[in-house]
Enzyme design. Structure first.
Site, short mmCIF file in Angstrom:
data_model
loop_
_atom_site.label_atom_id
_atom_site.label_comp_id
_atom_site.label_asym_id
_atom_site.label_seq_id
_atom_site.Cartn_x
_atom_site.Cartn_y
_atom_site.Cartn_z
N ASP A 1 -10.86 19.57 18.09
CA ASP A 1 -11.32 20.72 17.32
C ASP A 1 -11.04 20.52 15.83
OD1 ASP A 1 -12.42 23.17 16.84
OD2 ASP A 1 -10.81 24.34 17.75
N GLY A 2 -11.88 21.12 15.00
CA GLY A 2 -11.62 21.13 13.56
C GLY A 2 -12.54 20.26 12.72
N ARG B 1 -14.16 22.47 9.96
CA ARG B 1 -13.24 22.82 8.86
C ARG B 1 -12.91 21.61 8.00
NH1 ARG B 1 -9.26 25.59 12.76
NH2 ARG B 1 -10.85 24.80 14.17
N ARG C 1 -5.81 27.69 22.37
CA ARG C 1 -6.65 28.19 23.47
C ARG C 1 -7.07 27.03 24.38
NH1 ARG C 1 -9.09 30.82 19.09
NH2 ARG C 1 -10.59 29.14 18.79
N ASN D 1 -21.45 25.42 23.31
CA ASN D 1 -21.91 24.73 22.09
C ASN D 1 -23.43 24.66 21.98
OD1 ASN D 1 -19.16 22.31 22.06
ND2 ASN D 1 -19.34 24.26 20.97
C1 FPP Z 1 -15.16 20.98 17.48
O1 FPP Z 1 -15.08 21.10 16.09
C2 FPP Z 1 -15.87 19.76 17.84
C3 FPP Z 1 -17.04 19.71 18.53
C4 FPP Z 1 -17.74 20.92 18.98
C5 FPP Z 1 -17.69 18.44 18.84
C6 FPP Z 1 -16.81 17.27 19.10
C7 FPP Z 1 -17.57 16.05 18.84
C8 FPP Z 1 -17.10 14.92 18.28
C9 FPP Z 1 -15.68 14.71 17.95
C10 FPP Z 1 -17.99 13.78 17.91
C11 FPP Z 1 -18.88 13.25 18.96
C12 FPP Z 1 -18.18 12.86 20.21
C13 FPP Z 1 -18.15 11.62 20.72
C14 FPP Z 1 -17.52 11.42 22.05
C15 FPP Z 1 -18.71 10.46 20.04
P1 FPP Z 1 -15.75 22.36 15.40
O2 FPP Z 1 -17.11 21.97 14.97
O3 FPP Z 1 -15.70 23.53 16.32
O4 FPP Z 1 -14.80 22.56 14.18
P2 FPP Z 1 -14.47 23.93 13.44
O5 FPP Z 1 -13.77 24.80 14.45
O6 FPP Z 1 -13.57 23.51 12.34
O7 FPP Z 1 -15.78 24.50 12.97
#
Ligand code: FPP
Length: 243
Positions: free
Chosen positions: A15-16, A19, A189, A63
């Site tokens: 996560d993150g 941000r 969470r 998502n």
């Molecule tokens: C959460 O951060 C992250 C995701 C919803 C996607 C995770 C994907 C990757 C790390 C890259 C692709 C994966 C692979 C396996 C190559 P967020 O967008 O919710 O962050 P935020 O809470 O700061 O907005």
């Protein structure tokens, strides 16, 4: 880090990314791109440390409701990750598995996923599990419905379902339950991730945003895990007596 007491299975809620990008005035997708570089480093680190199973929450069913350009961008990133990293996964003995409702994925992603799973089937050093279009509640609900339907079809109203039977019909069939869950970015969470499987998982939270997460942090999480006493509902005395 005690090599004799390693978690067999680590699960991570990455996560993150958003941000991380916002803090730098960059588009959210740049955060995801950097996040996928972290994925590569962490897979490598887990393999070197000797972790047998690593499960990454890459895309939840929730998502799908993100803005469509972000969803498309993430799918594209995933596809390219699979194409580009496939030779390295094979070379390093990393078997790929997927959990989630993958029939919802775009055809191109599904194709690369199927190919990578097939080509890494023989790999034995580590198993990398990607959770894609995953929702623990929806999986459990669908399974209950299936079980009710088959009991009705058999005309067996007194059918009793055992825990191990249910366990074997989940996407995670054959995988040990996660020993350690790591969630980055300061959120505390579980977010609909492996709800059944995490009954006794040790939880570790860090404020670090996923693109900044690294091997050092991973080792700190493992050390913290090793300092905890896992009792599985027993008393300390009972646990010590079995050691
Ligand atoms: C959460 O951060 C992250 C995701 C919803 C996607 C995770 C994907 C990757 C790390 C890259 C692709 C994966 C692979 C396996 C190559 P967020 O967008 O919710 O962050 P935020 O809470 O700061 O907005």
């Amino acid at each position: 880090m005690d090599k004799a007491k390693l978690p067999r299975h680590i699960a991570i809620i990455m996560d993150g990314n958003g941000r991380w990008a916002r803090n730098r005035d960059l588009p959210r997708l740049e955060g995801h791109r950097r996040g996928s570089e972290t994925v590569e480093g962490i897979v490598e680190a887990c393999r070197e440390i000797g972790i047998e199973y690593l499960t990454l929450y890459a895309f939840s069913q929730e998502n799908w409701n993100r803005p469509s350009d972000e969803v498309l961008g993430l799918m594209d990133l995933l596809k390219h990750f699979l194409i580009q990293k496939r030779p390295k996964l094979i070379q390093n003995g990393v078997r790929l598995r997927v959990i989630g409702q993958i029939d919802r994925l775009p055809e191109g992603v599904l194709r690369e996923l199927t190919k990578t799973i097939a080509e890494t089937r023989h790999c034995e050093k580590m198993t990398l599990v990607l959770a894609l279009s995953y929702s623990s509640r929806s999986e459990l609900t669908e399974l209950v419905n299936q079980m009710v339907r088959s009991a009705l079809a058999e005309g067996d109203a007194s059918r009793v379902i055992r825990e191990d039977e249910l366990d074997r019909q989940l996407y995670t069939e054959g995988l040990p339950d996660p020993d350690l869950l790591i969630r980055t970015s300061g959120e505390h969470r579980i977010s609909n991730f492996l709800l059944w499987q995490m009954a006794y998982t040790e939880l570790y939270f860090t404020d670090t945003l996923w693109p900044d997460f690294n091997r050092e942090e991973l080792e700190a999480a493992i050390r913290e895990y090793q300092s905890r006493e896992r009792r599985f509902g027993l008393t300390t005395e009972q646990v010590r007596a079995t050691l």
